[in-house]
Design a protein around this motif. Sequence first.
Motif, PDB file in Angstrom:
ATOM      1  N   HIS A 114       0.834  -1.206   0.000  1.00 25.78           N
ATOM      2  CA  HIS A 114       0.000   0.000   0.000  1.00 25.78           C
ATOM      3  C   HIS A 114       0.867   1.254   0.000  1.00 25.78           C
ATOM      4  O   HIS A 114       2.014   1.214   0.424  1.00 25.78           O
ATOM      5  CB  HIS A 114      -0.853   0.082   1.280  1.00 25.78           C
ATOM      6  CG  HIS A 114      -1.805  -1.020   1.449  1.00 25.78           C
ATOM      7  ND1 HIS A 114      -1.502  -2.162   2.158  1.00 25.78           N
ATOM      8  CD2 HIS A 114      -3.071  -1.183   1.016  1.00 25.78           C
ATOM      9  CE1 HIS A 114      -2.542  -2.967   2.148  1.00 25.78           C
ATOM     10  NE2 HIS A 114      -3.501  -2.412   1.462  1.00 25.78           N
ATOM     11  N   LEU A 115       0.256   2.347  -0.392  1.00 25.53           N
ATOM     12  CA  LEU A 115       0.775   3.660  -0.049  1.00 25.53           C
ATOM     13  C   LEU A 115       0.172   3.943   1.318  1.00 25.53           C
ATOM     14  O   LEU A 115      -1.051   3.905   1.475  1.00 25.53           O
ATOM     15  CB  LEU A 115       0.289   4.725  -1.025  1.00 25.53           C
ATOM     16  CG  LEU A 115       0.994   4.855  -2.347  1.00 25.53           C
ATOM     17  CD1 LEU A 115       0.246   5.837  -3.243  1.00 25.53           C
ATOM     18  CD2 LEU A 115       2.420   5.303  -2.169  1.00 25.53           C
ATOM     19  N   VAL A 116       1.001   4.183   2.301  1.00 26.24           N
ATOM     20  CA  VAL A 116       0.503   4.499   3.635  1.00 26.24           C
ATOM     21  C   VAL A 116       0.576   6.013   3.787  1.00 26.24           C
ATOM     22  O   VAL A 116       1.652   6.599   3.684  1.00 26.24           O
ATOM     23  CB  VAL A 116       1.331   3.809   4.736  1.00 26.24           C
ATOM     24  CG1 VAL A 116       0.772   4.150   6.113  1.00 26.24           C
ATOM     25  CG2 VAL A 116       1.380   2.310   4.516  1.00 26.24           C
ATOM     26  N   VAL A 117      -0.570   6.638   4.000  1.00 27.19           N
ATOM     27  CA  VAL A 117      -0.653   8.085   4.141  1.00 27.19           C
ATOM     28  C   VAL A 117      -0.870   8.384   5.628  1.00 27.19           C
ATOM     29  O   VAL A 117      -1.794   7.850   6.243  1.00 27.19           O
ATOM     30  CB  VAL A 117      -1.804   8.668   3.292  1.00 27.19           C
ATOM     31  CG1 VAL A 117      -1.878  10.177   3.449  1.00 27.19           C
ATOM     32  CG2 VAL A 117      -1.637   8.267   1.827  1.00 27.19           C
ATOM     33  N   TYR A 118       0.003   9.226   6.188  1.00 23.11           N
ATOM     34  CA  TYR A 118      -0.070   9.559   7.609  1.00 23.11           C
ATOM     35  C   TYR A 118      -0.838  10.861   7.776  1.00 23.11           C
ATOM     36  O   TYR A 118      -0.442  11.904   7.274  1.00 23.11           O
ATOM     37  CB  TYR A 118       1.335   9.667   8.201  1.00 23.11           C
ATOM     38  CG  TYR A 118       2.082   8.365   8.077  1.00 23.11           C
ATOM     39  CD1 TYR A 118       1.824   7.313   8.953  1.00 23.11           C
ATOM     40  CD2 TYR A 118       2.994   8.159   7.055  1.00 23.11           C
ATOM     41  CE1 TYR A 118       2.482   6.098   8.821  1.00 23.11           C
ATOM     42  CE2 TYR A 118       3.665   6.946   6.917  1.00 23.11           C
ATOM     43  CZ  TYR A 118       3.401   5.924   7.803  1.00 23.11           C
ATOM     44  OH  TYR A 118       4.046   4.722   7.669  1.00 23.11           O
ATOM     45  N   LEU A 119      -1.964  10.760   8.493  1.00 21.40           N
ATOM     46  CA  LEU A 119      -2.867  11.881   8.677  1.00 21.40           C
ATOM     47  C   LEU A 119      -3.077  12.168  10.158  1.00 21.40           C
ATOM     48  O   LEU A 119      -2.474  11.532  11.019  1.00 21.40           O
ATOM     49  CB  LEU A 119      -4.213  11.586   7.998  1.00 21.40           C
ATOM     50  CG  LEU A 119      -4.157  11.352   6.488  1.00 21.40           C
ATOM     51  CD1 LEU A 119      -5.486  10.832   5.972  1.00 21.40           C
ATOM     52  CD2 LEU A 119      -3.761  12.620   5.756  1.00 21.40           C
ATOM     53  N   LEU A 120      -3.961  13.100  10.433  1.00 22.46           N
ATOM     54  CA  LEU A 120      -4.325  13.480  11.788  1.00 22.46           C
ATOM     55  C   LEU A 120      -4.989  12.315  12.513  1.00 22.46           C
ATOM     56  O   LEU A 120      -5.892  11.675  11.960  1.00 22.46           O
ATOM     57  CB  LEU A 120      -5.304  14.659  11.701  1.00 22.46           C
ATOM     58  CG  LEU A 120      -5.697  15.387  12.961  1.00 22.46           C
ATOM     59  CD1 LEU A 120      -4.495  16.100  13.563  1.00 22.46           C
ATOM     60  CD2 LEU A 120      -6.773  16.412  12.634  1.00 22.46           C
ATOM     61  N   GLY A 121      -4.552  12.010  13.711  1.00 18.99           N
ATOM     62  CA  GLY A 121      -5.181  10.952  14.487  1.00 18.99           C
ATOM     63  C   GLY A 121      -6.666  11.204  14.640  1.00 18.99           C
ATOM     64  O   GLY A 121      -7.097  12.335  14.830  1.00 18.99           O
ATOM     65  N   GLY A 122      -7.471  10.150  14.501  1.00 24.24           N
ATOM     66  CA  GLY A 122      -8.911  10.275  14.621  1.00 24.24           C
ATOM     67  C   GLY A 122      -9.593  10.774  13.363  1.00 24.24           C
ATOM     68  O   GLY A 122     -10.790  11.087  13.381  1.00 24.24           O
ATOM     69  N   PHE A 123      -8.850  10.837  12.261  1.00 20.74           N
ATOM     70  CA  PHE A 123      -9.434  11.357  11.023  1.00 20.74           C
ATOM     71  C   PHE A 123     -10.611  10.524  10.541  1.00 20.74           C
ATOM     72  O   PHE A 123     -11.509  11.043   9.883  1.00 20.74           O
ATOM     73  CB  PHE A 123      -8.379  11.488   9.912  1.00 20.74           C
ATOM     74  CG  PHE A 123      -7.954  10.183   9.302  1.00 20.74           C
ATOM     75  CD1 PHE A 123      -8.583   9.695   8.161  1.00 20.74           C
ATOM     76  CD2 PHE A 123      -6.929   9.444   9.861  1.00 20.74           C
ATOM     77  CE1 PHE A 123      -8.188   8.490   7.597  1.00 20.74           C
ATOM     78  CE2 PHE A 123      -6.531   8.250   9.297  1.00 20.74           C
ATOM     79  CZ  PHE A 123      -7.165   7.760   8.165  1.00 20.74           C
ATOM     80  N   GLU A 124     -10.640   9.232  10.897  1.00 24.36           N
ATOM     81  CA  GLU A 124     -11.728   8.362  10.437  1.00 24.36           C
ATOM     82  C   GLU A 124     -13.082   8.885  10.898  1.00 24.36           C
ATOM     83  O   GLU A 124     -14.054   8.867  10.136  1.00 24.36           O
ATOM     84  CB  GLU A 124     -11.549   6.923  10.945  1.00 24.36           C
ATOM     85  CG  GLU A 124     -10.232   6.289  10.558  1.00 24.36           C
ATOM     86  CD  GLU A 124      -9.197   6.394  11.675  1.00 24.36           C
ATOM     87  OE1 GLU A 124      -9.045   7.480  12.299  1.00 24.36           O
ATOM     88  OE2 GLU A 124      -8.514   5.400  11.930  1.00 24.36           O
ATOM     89  N   ASP A 125     -13.155   9.336  12.139  1.00 26.56           N
ATOM     90  CA  ASP A 125     -14.398   9.886  12.677  1.00 26.56           C
ATOM     91  C   ASP A 125     -14.566  11.348  12.275  1.00 26.56           C
ATOM     92  O   ASP A 125     -15.659  11.778  11.916  1.00 26.56           O
ATOM     93  CB  ASP A 125     -14.416   9.778  14.202  1.00 26.56           C
ATOM     94  CG  ASP A 125     -14.413   8.334  14.673  1.00 26.56           C
ATOM     95  OD1 ASP A 125     -15.018   7.487  13.988  1.00 26.56           O
ATOM     96  OD2 ASP A 125     -13.795   8.051  15.719  1.00 26.56           O
ATOM     97  N   ARG A 126     -13.489  12.080  12.350  1.00 25.97           N
ATOM     98  CA  ARG A 126     -13.515  13.516  12.100  1.00 25.97           C
ATOM     99  C   ARG A 126     -13.915  13.851  10.663  1.00 25.97           C
ATOM    100  O   ARG A 126     -14.618  14.822  10.421  1.00 25.97           O
ATOM    101  CB  ARG A 126     -12.130  14.075  12.408  1.00 25.97           C
ATOM    102  CG  ARG A 126     -12.041  15.533  12.476  1.00 25.97           C
ATOM    103  CD  ARG A 126     -10.639  15.927  12.900  1.00 25.97           C
ATOM    104  NE  ARG A 126     -10.661  17.294  13.351  1.00 25.97           N
ATOM    105  CZ  ARG A 126      -9.779  17.852  14.120  1.00 25.97           C
ATOM    106  NH1 ARG A 126      -8.768  17.154  14.559  1.00 25.97           N
ATOM    107  NH2 ARG A 126      -9.879  19.105  14.462  1.00 25.97           N
ATOM    108  N   TYR A 127     -13.457  13.041   9.714  1.00 25.43           N
ATOM    109  CA  TYR A 127     -13.676  13.339   8.295  1.00 25.43           C
ATOM    110  C   TYR A 127     -14.374  12.190   7.574  1.00 25.43           C
ATOM    111  O   TYR A 127     -14.075  11.873   6.430  1.00 25.43           O
ATOM    112  CB  TYR A 127     -12.356  13.677   7.610  1.00 25.43           C
ATOM    113  CG  TYR A 127     -11.576  14.770   8.309  1.00 25.43           C
ATOM    114  CD1 TYR A 127     -12.197  15.974   8.660  1.00 25.43           C
ATOM    115  CD2 TYR A 127     -10.245  14.609   8.640  1.00 25.43           C
ATOM    116  CE1 TYR A 127     -11.497  16.977   9.321  1.00 25.43           C
ATOM    117  CE2 TYR A 127      -9.540  15.606   9.289  1.00 25.43           C
ATOM    118  CZ  TYR A 127     -10.158  16.782   9.624  1.00 25.43           C
ATOM    119  OH  TYR A 127      -9.477  17.780  10.272  1.00 25.43           O
ATOM    120  N   ALA A 128     -15.340  11.587   8.222  1.00 22.71           N
ATOM    121  CA  ALA A 128     -16.050  10.430   7.655  1.00 22.71           C
ATOM    122  C   ALA A 128     -16.679  10.738   6.303  1.00 22.71           C
ATOM    123  O   ALA A 128     -16.651   9.913   5.394  1.00 22.71           O
ATOM    124  CB  ALA A 128     -17.104   9.930   8.642  1.00 22.71           C
ATOM    125  N   GLY A 129     -17.235  11.929   6.153  1.00 24.83           N
ATOM    126  CA  GLY A 129     -17.866  12.303   4.891  1.00 24.83           C
ATOM    127  C   GLY A 129     -16.872  12.360   3.743  1.00 24.83           C
ATOM    128  O   GLY A 129     -17.184  11.969   2.615  1.00 24.83           O
TER     129      GLY A 129
END
Length: 146
Positions: free
Chosen positions: A83-98
């Motif tokens: 995979h390409l692993v992209v490092y983002l802000l922790g909790g982005f799954e909930d924060r940016y679900a849309g």
Amino acid sequence: MATSKEPVTVPTEVSVDEFLAAVPDERRRADAGRLRAIMSEVTGEPAVLWGSSIVGFGSYHYTYDSGRTGDAPLVGFSPRKQHLVVYLLGGFEDRYAGILERLGPHRTGKGCLYLKRLDTVDESALRELIDRTTRGHRGVDRASQR
């Protein structure tokens, strides 16, 4: 076994160009080059190799509840074999679900976004995730959670 208190993932002087040129898979190498360009454009920061395998952009200082502090890239990625692993802000799954709903095929982990191929994801959604993460680490993301 000795333990170290020094962080392993720190900015290096290693050439990002050379690191990316050494990615064995041609498609992964091309995707990494494209992702580098996208992240540099969105963040306004140059690419720097952090540790042995993370291409990072900019930096921010963090302090954990335990008191441990350190520095990390605002955003980054690693062209891994699967995979390409992209490092983002922790909790982005909930924060940016849309935004993730628009992104296309992906998997998530704690602060990580796993992409097989860039040509299968919505680039505008990816750019928005990168921008929101950058702004969040800089303390300027006041956008609603979409």
